[in-house]
Scaffold this motif. Structure first.
Motif, PDB file in Angstrom:
ATOM      1  N   LEU A 223      19.564   0.173 -15.032  1.00  0.00           N
ATOM      2  CA  LEU A 223      19.694  -0.115 -13.667  1.00  0.00           C
ATOM      3  C   LEU A 223      18.821   0.819 -12.919  1.00  0.00           C
ATOM      4  N   GLN A 224      18.839   2.141 -13.487  1.00  0.00           N
ATOM      5  CA  GLN A 224      17.902   3.227 -12.982  1.00  0.00           C
ATOM      6  C   GLN A 224      16.518   2.948 -12.989  1.00  0.00           C
ATOM      7  N   MET A 225      16.090   2.397 -14.081  1.00  0.00           N
ATOM      8  CA  MET A 225      14.822   1.882 -14.202  1.00  0.00           C
ATOM      9  C   MET A 225      14.293   0.530 -13.393  1.00  0.00           C
ATOM     10  N   VAL A 226      15.254  -0.102 -13.069  1.00  0.00           N
ATOM     11  CA  VAL A 226      15.178  -1.242 -12.292  1.00  0.00           C
ATOM     12  C   VAL A 226      14.940  -0.949 -10.801  1.00  0.00           C
ATOM     13  N   MET A 227      16.003   0.010 -10.413  1.00  0.00           N
ATOM     14  CA  MET A 227      15.957   0.372  -8.995  1.00  0.00           C
ATOM     15  C   MET A 227      14.537   1.172  -8.772  1.00  0.00           C
ATOM     16  N   PHE A 228      14.237   1.988  -9.640  1.00  0.00           N
ATOM     17  CA  PHE A 228      12.790   2.709  -9.629  1.00  0.00           C
ATOM     18  C   PHE A 228      11.826   1.652  -9.219  1.00  0.00           C
ATOM     19  N   ALA A 229      11.828   0.352  -9.881  1.00  0.00           N
ATOM     20  CA  ALA A 229      10.812  -0.412  -9.668  1.00  0.00           C
ATOM     21  C   ALA A 229      10.706  -0.751  -8.223  1.00  0.00           C
ATOM     22  N   PHE A 230      11.841  -0.986  -7.692  1.00  0.00           N
ATOM     23  CA  PHE A 230      11.910  -1.602  -6.001  1.00  0.00           C
ATOM     24  C   PHE A 230      11.662  -0.475  -5.268  1.00  0.00           C
ATOM     25  N   LEU A 231      11.483   0.954  -5.673  1.00  0.00           N
ATOM     26  CA  LEU A 231      11.145   1.914  -4.636  1.00  0.00           C
ATOM     27  C   LEU A 231      10.085   1.484  -3.971  1.00  0.00           C
ATOM     28  N   ALA A 232       9.958   1.799  -2.569  1.00  0.00           N
ATOM     29  CA  ALA A 232       8.792   1.624  -1.550  1.00  0.00           C
ATOM     30  C   ALA A 232       8.922   0.427  -0.937  1.00  0.00           C
ATOM     31  N   VAL A 233       9.697  -0.467  -1.398  1.00  0.00           N
ATOM     32  CA  VAL A 233      10.014  -1.864  -0.653  1.00  0.00           C
ATOM     33  C   VAL A 233      10.402  -1.512   0.989  1.00  0.00           C
ATOM     34  N   GLU A 234      11.004  -0.181   1.058  1.00  0.00           N
ATOM     35  CA  GLU A 234      11.451  -0.112   2.396  1.00  0.00           C
ATOM     36  C   GLU A 234      10.084   0.516   3.348  1.00  0.00           C
ATOM     37  N   TYR A 377      10.346  15.050 -15.512  1.00  0.00           N
ATOM     38  CA  TYR A 377      11.591  15.129 -14.649  1.00  0.00           C
ATOM     39  C   TYR A 377      11.297  15.220 -13.083  1.00  0.00           C
ATOM     40  N   VAL A 378       9.861  15.557 -12.825  1.00  0.00           N
ATOM     41  CA  VAL A 378       9.735  15.490 -11.306  1.00  0.00           C
ATOM     42  C   VAL A 378       9.748  14.057 -10.723  1.00  0.00           C
ATOM     43  N   VAL A 379       9.272  13.116 -11.776  1.00  0.00           N
ATOM     44  CA  VAL A 379       9.177  11.630 -11.497  1.00  0.00           C
ATOM     45  C   VAL A 379      10.566  11.246 -11.332  1.00  0.00           C
ATOM     46  N   SER A 380      11.600  11.350 -12.079  1.00  0.00           N
ATOM     47  CA  SER A 380      13.017  11.281 -12.097  1.00  0.00           C
ATOM     48  C   SER A 380      13.678  11.591 -10.597  1.00  0.00           C
ATOM     49  N   PHE A 381      13.206  13.118 -10.224  1.00  0.00           N
ATOM     50  CA  PHE A 381      13.561  13.376  -8.964  1.00  0.00           C
ATOM     51  C   PHE A 381      13.260  12.531  -7.999  1.00  0.00           C
ATOM     52  N   ALA A 382      11.918  11.901  -7.968  1.00  0.00           N
ATOM     53  CA  ALA A 382      11.558  10.999  -6.941  1.00  0.00           C
ATOM     54  C   ALA A 382      12.239   9.901  -6.792  1.00  0.00           C
ATOM     55  N   THR A 383      12.894   9.398  -7.781  1.00  0.00           N
ATOM     56  CA  THR A 383      13.730   8.180  -7.879  1.00  0.00           C
ATOM     57  C   THR A 383      14.951   8.591  -6.780  1.00  0.00           C
ATOM     58  N   ILE A 384      15.523   9.665  -7.192  1.00  0.00           N
ATOM     59  CA  ILE A 384      16.610  10.271  -6.274  1.00  0.00           C
ATOM     60  C   ILE A 384      16.311  10.350  -4.914  1.00  0.00           C
ATOM     61  N   SER A 385      15.279  10.934  -4.685  1.00  0.00           N
ATOM     62  CA  SER A 385      14.644  11.178  -3.185  1.00  0.00           C
ATOM     63  C   SER A 385      14.585   9.854  -2.611  1.00  0.00           C
ATOM     64  N   ALA A 441      20.493  11.936 -20.435  1.00  0.00           N
ATOM     65  CA  ALA A 441      19.918  12.975 -20.723  1.00  0.00           C
ATOM     66  C   ALA A 441      18.523  13.125 -19.964  1.00  0.00           C
ATOM     67  N   GLY A 442      17.738  12.076 -20.149  1.00  0.00           N
ATOM     68  CA  GLY A 442      16.568  12.267 -19.665  1.00  0.00           C
ATOM     69  C   GLY A 442      16.249  12.232 -18.282  1.00  0.00           C
ATOM     70  N   ASN A 443      17.212  11.563 -17.561  1.00  0.00           N
ATOM     71  CA  ASN A 443      17.107  11.719 -16.019  1.00  0.00           C
ATOM     72  C   ASN A 443      18.310  12.544 -15.356  1.00  0.00           C
ATOM     73  N   ARG A 444      19.152  13.087 -16.314  1.00  0.00           N
ATOM     74  CA  ARG A 444      20.212  13.975 -15.417  1.00  0.00           C
ATOM     75  C   ARG A 444      19.683  15.108 -14.707  1.00  0.00           C
ATOM     76  N   VAL A 445      18.480  15.626 -15.249  1.00  0.00           N
ATOM     77  CA  VAL A 445      18.009  16.905 -14.559  1.00  0.00           C
ATOM     78  C   VAL A 445      17.613  16.583 -13.126  1.00  0.00           C
ATOM     79  N   ALA A 446      17.362  15.199 -12.729  1.00  0.00           N
ATOM     80  CA  ALA A 446      17.237  15.140 -11.419  1.00  0.00           C
ATOM     81  C   ALA A 446      18.428  15.129 -10.408  1.00  0.00           C
ATOM     82  N   LEU A 447      19.645  15.061 -11.212  1.00  0.00           N
ATOM     83  CA  LEU A 447      20.874  15.337 -10.376  1.00  0.00           C
ATOM     84  C   LEU A 447      21.165  16.557 -10.215  1.00  0.00           C
ATOM     85  N   TYR A 448      20.511  17.598 -10.966  1.00  0.00           N
ATOM     86  CA  TYR A 448      20.658  18.952 -10.938  1.00  0.00           C
ATOM     87  C   TYR A 448      19.708  19.165  -9.812  1.00  0.00           C
TER      88      TYR A 448
END
Length: 478
Positions: A223-234, A377-385, A441-448
Motif C-alpha cells: 500500500l505504501q508503494m501504491v500510495m506513492f504512485a498517486f502522489l501529485a494527483v492533488e 531514505y529522502v525519497v521515502s520522506f517525500a512520501t510522508i510529506s 525497515a527500508g521506509n521506517r527511517v522516514a517516520l523518524y
C-alpha cells in the motif's frame, strides 16, 4: 493570498474570484487542467514501481490500486468541495489556516514545498539516468540541462507550464492506452510470442489471486508503494488560482479520477498480468518493459524508456510550478520571507521558483557525489510529506462541512459524496499506510525524520511569532 474570514454573505461568485487579488494570471484552460489532473496520477510509480509490487503481492496488487484509488477519489472530492467554496492558489495551506489554525497552515505550506523540492531532485536525477540509455553523456550535464529548461519554462508563463504538462501527460496516456490495446489484441487474436500462453486465468491460477509470500499481508505491505504512485494527483488544487474558469473546469477534472484510475492502473495491470504471468516480474524492472520483452517486441524497452523520461520531467516540471506558489502563499501570509511575494510581468513567482530550483540543483550534486541508501531514505520522506497534504485536505473538509451544515459558512456547489464519513474513512486508510511503513525497515527511517522536520518547523514558527506576535499570520481565524 492573505485570506479573510468568509461569512454567510460570501457567495459562490465571490469565492470564484478570490484569487483575483493574488496577482496570478488565469491562463490555464480546460484542456490543460484536464491533462494536469490526468498526468498527476501517472508517473514512475506505475511505470517502474509496479514491478516491485507485482513481485511482492502478485495479482492482488490490482486490488490494492483499486482500493487506494477509491481513497484518492474521496480525497479529491473533498478537495473539490473546498475549492468550490473558495478557490485559491496554494489551497492546502490556506484551508489549513482557516479550518485548523495558523501553525497548521505554516506546517502544510512548508511541508508541501519540501515534498516537491525532494521530488524534483529525485526526478531530474532519474531523467538524467534515463538519458544514458541513448547517449553516453555525464549524468550531471543532463540534469543541469533539464533543470535549466524547466526552470526557464516556468518563468516565461503559466501557460507554457500548462502546455509542457499537457504534452508530457499525453505521452504517458498514449503509452498506457497503447499497451492496453496491444494486450487486448494478444488475448483475443493470439499474435506475438506471448499469444500462445496469454490468458486472463493468469490472475488466479498461479498461486491464487493473493499469491504473495504472505498472502493478504503482502498486499497490505504494497500500500505504501501504491500510495506513492498517486502522489501529485492533488496538484490540480494548486492550479485553482490560475485556471480560467475554476468553477467549471476543476469539478470536471476531479470527476475524471475514477475512470483514470480504472483505466490507467487497474485496467493496465489486468491486461499486462493476463499476457505475462506475474511470476515473470522482478523488482526494479518496469512491468511495461517485461511485457514488451515477453511479446518479443525489442523496441518496447526504448519506448518505455522514453515514456519514463517524460514522466520524470513531468514531475520535475510540476515541482517547479508548485514550489514557487507555495512559498509565495507563505510569504503573503507572513509565514515566509517577503521577497517570495514578487511576481514577474507574466504572473509567475520569480524568487520562490528560483530558490526552489537552486535547491534542486544542490540535490542533484549531492546525489552525484554520494549515491546510495541515504538518498533513498529522502525519497521515502517525500512520501510522508506528500501524504501530509492529503491529511490536511481531509481534516479541513470535515471541519468545513460541519460548519457549513450548521449554517456558519456557505455550502459548496460541489459536495463530496459520503461527506465527512468518506473523509474519515480516507484518513483511517492513510493511517493504515503509515503503520505499514513502520513495519518496513527500508521506509521506517522516514517516520523518524518526520518528527525532526516538525520540530524544525515548530521552532521556526515560534521565532517568527516572537518577532511579530500581533501579526495577522499568527491569529486563529474564526
Amino acid at each position: 493570498m492573505t485570506s479573510v474570514r468568509v461569512d454567510k454573505q460570501h457567495d459562490g461568485n465571490e469565492a470564484a474570484d478570490s484569487a483575483s487579488g493574488e496577482g496570478y494570471h488565469r491562463a490555464l484552460g480546460a484542456r490543460q487542467i484536464q491533462m494536469i489532473a490526468i498526468g498527476g496520477a501517472i508517473g514512475t510509480g506505475l511505470f517502474l514501481g509496479a514491478g516491485k509490487g507485482i513481485s511482492k503481492a502478485g495479482p492482488s496488487l490490482i486490488l490494492a490500486y483499486a482500493l487506494a484509488g477509491l481513497v484518492i477519489f474521496f480525497i479529491m472530492r473533498a478537495l473539490g468541495e473546498l475549492l468550490m467554496y473558495r478557490p485559491v492558489s496554494g489551497s492546502f495551506s490556506e484551508y489549513a489556516r482557516e479550518f485548523i489554525g495558523p501553525f497548521a497552515g505554516f506546517v502544510t505550506g512548508w511541508t508541501y514545498w519540501l515534498f516537491w523540492v525532494v521530488t524534483g531532485i529525485t526526478e531530474v536525477t532519474a531523467a538524467a539516468t534515463y538519458m544514458t540509455y541513448w547517449w553516453d553523456i555525464p549524468q550531471w550535464l543532463s540534469a543541469l540541462v533539464f533543470t535549466v529548461i524547466l526552470y526557464g519554462a516556468n518563468l516565461i508563463s503559466v501557460k507554457l507550464f500548462g502546455e509542457l504538462e499537457f504534452w508530457f501527460s499525453m505521452v504517458k496516456v498514449t503509452a498506457i492506452i497503447g499497451m492496453i490495446l496491444i494486450c487486448a489484441g494478444i488475448l483475443t487474436l493470439g499474435f506475438s510470442d506471448a499469444g500462445d500462453t496469454a490468458s486472463i486465468t493468469h490472475l488466479w491460477d498461479l498461486g491464487g489471486f493473493f499469491a504473495g509470500e504472505n498472502g493478504i499481508a503482502s498486499t497490505l505491505m504494497t500500500l505504501q508503494m501504491v500510495m506513492f504512485a498517486f502522489l501529485a494527483v492533488e496538484l490540480v488544487g494548486v492550479t485553482a488560482g490560475e485556471s480560467k474558469d475554476p468553477k467549471t473546469v476543476l469539478p470536471k477534472a476531479i470527476n475524471t479520477v475514477p475512470w483514470r484510475i480504472a483505466v490507467f492502473y487497474v485496467g493496465a495491470l489486468i491486461m499486462i498480468l493476463s499476457v505475462v504471468p506475474w511470476t515473470h516480474f522482478k523488482p526494479g524492472v518496469s512491468p511495461f518493459v517485461a511485457a514488451f520483452e515477453e511479446m518479443g517486441l525489442s523496441i518496447g524497452a526504448a519506448i518505455v524508456n522514453f515514456v519514463v523520461l517524460t514522466a520524470a520531467l513531468s514531475s520535475c516540471n510540476s515541482g517547479m510550478y508548485s514550489t514557487g506558489r507555495m512559498l509565495r502563499d507563505l510569504a503573503l501570509n507572513g509565514q515566509g520571507p517577503k521577497l517570495f511575494t514578487r511576481l514577474t510581468a507574466s504572473g509567475t513567482p520569480l524568487i520562490g521558483t528560483t530558490f526552489s530550483a537552486g535547491l534542486m540543483m544542490v540535490g542533484v550534486w549531492i546525489n552525484y557525489q554520494w549515491p546510495g541508501e541515504a538518498f533513498n531514505y529522502v525519497v521515502s520522506f517525500a512520501t510522508i510529506s506528500g501524504m501530509w497534504a492529503w491529511i490536511m485536505i481531509l481534516v479541513c473538509h470535515i471541519r468545513y462541512r460541519l460548519k457549513a451544515d450548521r449554517g456558519e459558512l456557505p455550502q459548496s456547489s460541489f459536495k463530496a459524496p459520503g461527506g465527512i464519513w468518506a473523509s474519515a474513512f480516507a484518513l483511517a486508510f492513510i493511517g493504515l499506510v503509515v503503520v505499514t511503513m513502520g513495519m518496513d525497515a527500508g521506509n521506517r527511517v522516514a517516520l523518524y525524520g518526520a518528527p525532526v522536520w516538525g520540530l524544525l518547523l515548530a521552532v521556526a514558527y515560534l521565532v517568527l511569532k516572537a518577532r511579530n506576535p500581533e501579526g495577522a499570520a499568527f491569529a486563529k481565524r474564526s
